[in-house]
Design an enzyme around this catalytic site. Structure first.
Site, PDB file in Angstrom:
ATOM      1  N   ASN A  37       0.810  -1.216   0.000  1.00  0.00           N
ATOM      2  CA  ASN A  37       0.000   0.000   0.000  1.00  0.00           C
ATOM      3  C   ASN A  37       0.849   1.274   0.000  1.00  0.00           C
ATOM      4  O   ASN A  37       1.645   1.497   0.922  1.00  0.00           O
ATOM      5  CB  ASN A  37      -0.907  -0.029   1.245  1.00  0.00           C
ATOM      6  CG  ASN A  37      -2.165   0.790   1.071  1.00  0.00           C
ATOM      7  OD1 ASN A  37      -2.371   1.411   0.031  1.00  0.00           O
ATOM      8  ND2 ASN A  37      -3.001   0.788   2.099  1.00  0.00           N
ATOM      9  N   HIS A 122     -14.972  -4.154  10.276  1.00  0.00           N
ATOM     10  CA  HIS A 122     -14.646  -2.857  10.888  1.00  0.00           C
ATOM     11  C   HIS A 122     -15.902  -2.024  11.120  1.00  0.00           C
ATOM     12  O   HIS A 122     -16.619  -1.718  10.177  1.00  0.00           O
ATOM     13  CB  HIS A 122     -13.777  -2.030   9.941  1.00  0.00           C
ATOM     14  CG  HIS A 122     -12.373  -2.526   9.826  1.00  0.00           C
ATOM     15  ND1 HIS A 122     -11.343  -1.728   9.366  1.00  0.00           N
ATOM     16  CD2 HIS A 122     -11.811  -3.712  10.107  1.00  0.00           C
ATOM     17  CE1 HIS A 122     -10.217  -2.419   9.373  1.00  0.00           C
ATOM     18  NE2 HIS A 122     -10.479  -3.630   9.812  1.00  0.00           N
ATOM     19  N   TYR A 159      -6.899   7.815  12.386  1.00  0.00           N
ATOM     20  CA  TYR A 159      -6.945   6.518  11.716  1.00  0.00           C
ATOM     21  C   TYR A 159      -8.229   5.743  12.047  1.00  0.00           C
ATOM     22  O   TYR A 159      -8.679   5.724  13.191  1.00  0.00           O
ATOM     23  CB  TYR A 159      -5.744   5.653  12.154  1.00  0.00           C
ATOM     24  CG  TYR A 159      -5.945   4.208  11.763  1.00  0.00           C
ATOM     25  CD1 TYR A 159      -5.725   3.817  10.446  1.00  0.00           C
ATOM     26  CD2 TYR A 159      -6.441   3.279  12.669  1.00  0.00           C
ATOM     27  CE1 TYR A 159      -5.979   2.518  10.056  1.00  0.00           C
ATOM     28  CE2 TYR A 159      -6.696   1.986  12.286  1.00  0.00           C
ATOM     29  CZ  TYR A 159      -6.462   1.611  10.973  1.00  0.00           C
ATOM     30  OH  TYR A 159      -6.735   0.330  10.589  1.00  0.00           O
ATOM     31  N   GLU A 235      -4.728  -4.395  19.228  1.00  0.00           N
ATOM     32  CA  GLU A 235      -3.782  -4.563  18.109  1.00  0.00           C
ATOM     33  C   GLU A 235      -2.772  -3.434  18.041  1.00  0.00           C
ATOM     34  O   GLU A 235      -3.125  -2.266  18.246  1.00  0.00           O
ATOM     35  CB  GLU A 235      -4.613  -4.615  16.826  1.00  0.00           C
ATOM     36  CG  GLU A 235      -3.781  -4.674  15.563  1.00  0.00           C
ATOM     37  CD  GLU A 235      -4.642  -4.681  14.316  1.00  0.00           C
ATOM     38  OE1 GLU A 235      -5.871  -4.925  14.416  1.00  0.00           O
ATOM     39  OE2 GLU A 235      -4.099  -4.433  13.234  1.00  0.00           O
ATOM     40  N   HIS A 311      -3.953 -10.477   8.505  1.00  0.00           N
ATOM     41  CA  HIS A 311      -4.308  -9.135   8.038  1.00  0.00           C
ATOM     42  C   HIS A 311      -5.148  -9.227   6.754  1.00  0.00           C
ATOM     43  O   HIS A 311      -4.754  -9.904   5.810  1.00  0.00           O
ATOM     44  CB  HIS A 311      -2.987  -8.408   7.747  1.00  0.00           C
ATOM     45  CG  HIS A 311      -3.087  -6.938   7.587  1.00  0.00           C
ATOM     46  ND1 HIS A 311      -2.236  -6.212   6.801  1.00  0.00           N
ATOM     47  CD2 HIS A 311      -3.930  -6.042   8.140  1.00  0.00           C
ATOM     48  CE1 HIS A 311      -2.531  -4.932   6.868  1.00  0.00           C
ATOM     49  NE2 HIS A 311      -3.563  -4.797   7.677  1.00  0.00           N
ATOM     50  N   ASP A 315      -6.423  -3.345   1.121  1.00  0.00           N
ATOM     51  CA  ASP A 315      -5.215  -3.340   0.299  1.00  0.00           C
ATOM     52  C   ASP A 315      -4.625  -4.738   0.085  1.00  0.00           C
ATOM     53  O   ASP A 315      -3.633  -4.886  -0.632  1.00  0.00           O
ATOM     54  CB  ASP A 315      -4.152  -2.366   0.839  1.00  0.00           C
ATOM     55  CG  ASP A 315      -3.942  -2.422   2.331  1.00  0.00           C
ATOM     56  OD1 ASP A 315      -4.851  -2.030   3.083  1.00  0.00           O
ATOM     57  OD2 ASP A 315      -2.856  -2.855   2.752  1.00  0.00           O
ATOM     58  N   TRP A 401       1.939   6.551  12.425  1.00  0.00           N
ATOM     59  CA  TRP A 401       0.582   6.524  11.896  1.00  0.00           C
ATOM     60  C   TRP A 401      -0.044   5.179  12.171  1.00  0.00           C
ATOM     61  O   TRP A 401       0.606   4.168  12.186  1.00  0.00           O
ATOM     62  CB  TRP A 401       0.571   6.780  10.382  1.00  0.00           C
ATOM     63  CG  TRP A 401      -0.840   6.698   9.845  1.00  0.00           C
ATOM     64  CD1 TRP A 401      -1.830   7.605  10.047  1.00  0.00           C
ATOM     65  CD2 TRP A 401      -1.427   5.639   9.079  1.00  0.00           C
ATOM     66  NE1 TRP A 401      -3.012   7.191   9.441  1.00  0.00           N
ATOM     67  CE2 TRP A 401      -2.776   5.987   8.847  1.00  0.00           C
ATOM     68  CE3 TRP A 401      -0.936   4.424   8.573  1.00  0.00           C
ATOM     69  CZ2 TRP A 401      -3.656   5.162   8.116  1.00  0.00           C
ATOM     70  CZ3 TRP A 401      -1.788   3.615   7.854  1.00  0.00           C
ATOM     71  CH2 TRP A 401      -3.140   3.980   7.626  1.00  0.00           C
TER      72      TRP A 401
HETATM   73  C1  GCO Z   1      -5.770  -3.121   9.740  1.00  0.00           C
HETATM   74  C2  GCO Z   1      -4.688  -2.204   9.304  1.00  0.00           C
HETATM   75  C3  GCO Z   1      -4.956  -1.414   8.071  1.00  0.00           C
HETATM   76  C4  GCO Z   1      -3.664  -0.739   7.629  1.00  0.00           C
HETATM   77  C5  GCO Z   1      -3.565  -0.699   6.149  1.00  0.00           C
HETATM   78  C6  GCO Z   1      -2.215  -0.201   5.714  1.00  0.00           C
HETATM   79  O1  GCO Z   1      -5.712  -3.521  10.880  1.00  0.00           O
HETATM   80  O2  GCO Z   1      -6.619  -3.442   8.916  1.00  0.00           O
HETATM   81  O3  GCO Z   1      -4.187  -1.473  10.362  1.00  0.00           O
HETATM   82  O4  GCO Z   1      -5.969  -0.502   8.287  1.00  0.00           O
HETATM   83  O5  GCO Z   1      -3.557   0.530   8.127  1.00  0.00           O
HETATM   84  O6  GCO Z   1      -3.797  -1.965   5.677  1.00  0.00           O
HETATM   85  O7  GCO Z   1      -1.959  -0.532   4.411  1.00  0.00           O
HETATM   86 MG    MG Z   2      -4.098  -2.902  11.971  1.00  0.00          MG
END
Ligand code: GCO
Ligand code: MG
Length: 401
Positions: A37, A122, A159, A235, A311, A315, A401
């Site tokens: 990403n 989410h 975020y 997390e 994950h 992305d 970030w």
């Molecule tokens: C999550 C992640 C994403 C990332 C993103 C970066 O837990 O899903 O933190 O939100 O920020 O995938 O490319």
């Molecule tokens: Mg994350």
């Protein structure tokens, strides 16, 4: 089964995706996701210049040998660009092998260990009523576990808060700036979880992502403050590269900890796993050297009672997502899979066979990964410059970030 071509396809239907498309002399096509990403073009160059030419003429069946050839053979090891490129080759070769065997890929990884994969979605909102509405919407879509993020009073843009489709990377020429204040955040979050539990009861698994922003002692305090609300996990509570930070957090709280979406090899996890400092491994197949390497990390983690939390944000392309699902279905120590739907244009470019029914994901029963890339649709959506945001404290200092 000889590799005849290896083509890097870049497409941006709803966001940028980098896909490796490997073809063999007997006509099989394997796909691998290499999307990094905000840094997509670096992996495109690595693959096109240094990897694809070396694949031509190799035996597609030799997955382990090809992995070692690309990892040890480069001399320069590890790192997100290298490991995303290796991941794409690895997944494409697993896709080909499973198609040649006439089986869905999970069968080659040991077969199904469960009937479906628990997924979390989410939910976010600028305030409690809109957050509650989002949680209700996700539950209506079948989700049985939910990540909760909210705005913090006094901070304009942080975020994880989105209205509608989740996408942190903007199609912008330079990173957008967000703001942060850890003390305001720490004051606000326990009340949010108290309210969510009061509204939705004790059963629903709740997750929360701190996105690498706290010091170890702040993270310890947050973990402790959230204990009454029984989180499934907290997390990335501290910057991920500092493995020792979690030792301090662990000494103070029994809230389960997850980390690793920015990691790319088992070496990033060594202390965390061997010293039992985490509960969930967050790596993506796409960023951790593919199925071959993530399987090794997770099997090692399993010896310590640590489970997977792969994950799966937007992305990760549908190809990367399918790879995660095949691995998750086969693993013994599966924990949970992050999942959010891609946009309609992405679904047009990548035809997928995985299902999401009653909150459980399944990779489907087609031979291989079960994803097809429609090249003519892909061409309709050329690469667009896009960046993840950066984060600044109130005095202008750049923060994680
Ligand atoms: C999550 C992640 C994403 C990332 C993103 C970066 O837990 O899903 O933190 O939100 O920020 O995938 O490319
Ligand atoms: Mg994350």
């Amino acid at each position: 089964m000889i590799i005849e071509s290896a083509e890097v396809v870049v497409t941006s239907p709803d966001r940028n995706f980098v896909t490796l498309r490997v073809t063999t002399d007997d006509g099989l096509v394997g796909l691998g996701d290499a999307t990094l990403n905000g840094r997509e073009q670096s992996v495109v160059a690595y693959l096109a210049e240094h990897v694809a030419p070396l694949l031509i003429g190799r035996d597609a069946h030799r997955i382990e040998d090809t992995w070692q050839f690309l990892y040890r053979g480069a001399y320069w090891r590890r790192g997100p660009v290298t490991m995303a490129a290796i991941a794409a080759v690895d997944v494409a070769l697993w896709d080909i092998k499973a198609q040649a065997a006439g089986m869905p890929l999970y069968q080659l990884l040991g077969g199904a260990s469960r009937s479906g994969l628990l997924a979390y979605g989410h939910a976010s909102g600028p305030d409690l009523p809109s957050l509650f509405e989002e949680i209700r919407r996700l539950r209506g879509d079948g989700y049985r576990a939910i990540r909760v993020q909210t705005s913090v009073p006094g901070l304009d843009k942080i975020y994880g808060i989105s209205t509608g489709h989740y996408e942190p990377a903007g199609r912008v020429p330079a990173p957008v700036e967000e703001d942060w204040d850890s003390r305001s955040y720490l004051r606000h979050m326990p009340g949010v979880f108290e309210a969510v539990r009061a509204e939705f009861g004790p059963e629903l698994p709740l997750l929360h992502d701190v996105h690498h922003r706290l010091t170890p002692i702040q993270a310890a305090r947050l973990g402790k403050a959230l204990e009454p609300y029984d989180l499934f996990w907290l997390e990335d509570c501290t910057p991920a590269e500092d493995q020792e930070a979690l030792r301090l957090v662990r000494q103070h709280t029994t809230t389960p900890l997850a980390i690793g979406e920015v990691f790319n090899t088992v070496h990033d996890y060594r202390t965390l796993i061997a010293d039992r400092l985490i509960d969930y491994v967050r790596s993506a197949v796409t960023h951790t050297g593919g199925i071959t390497h993530l399987k090794r990390i997770l099997e090692y983690a399993g010896q310590y009672g640590i489970r997977s939390g792969i994950h799966g944000p937007t992305d990760i392309s549908p190809v990367g997502m399918a790879a995660s699902l095949h691995l998750g279905l086969a693993l013994h120590n599966f924990g949970i899979q992050e999942y959010m739907k891609h946009g309609a244009r992405t679904d047009e470019v990548f035809q997928q066979s995985f299902t999401f029914v009653d909150g459980l994901l399944h990779p489907g029963s087609q031979p291989g990964l079960g994803v097809r890339l429609d090249l003519s649709s892909a061409k309709k959506y050329p690469y667009q410059t896009a960046y993840l945001p950066i984060n600044r404290l109130k005095d202008g200092t750049v923060h994680d970030w």
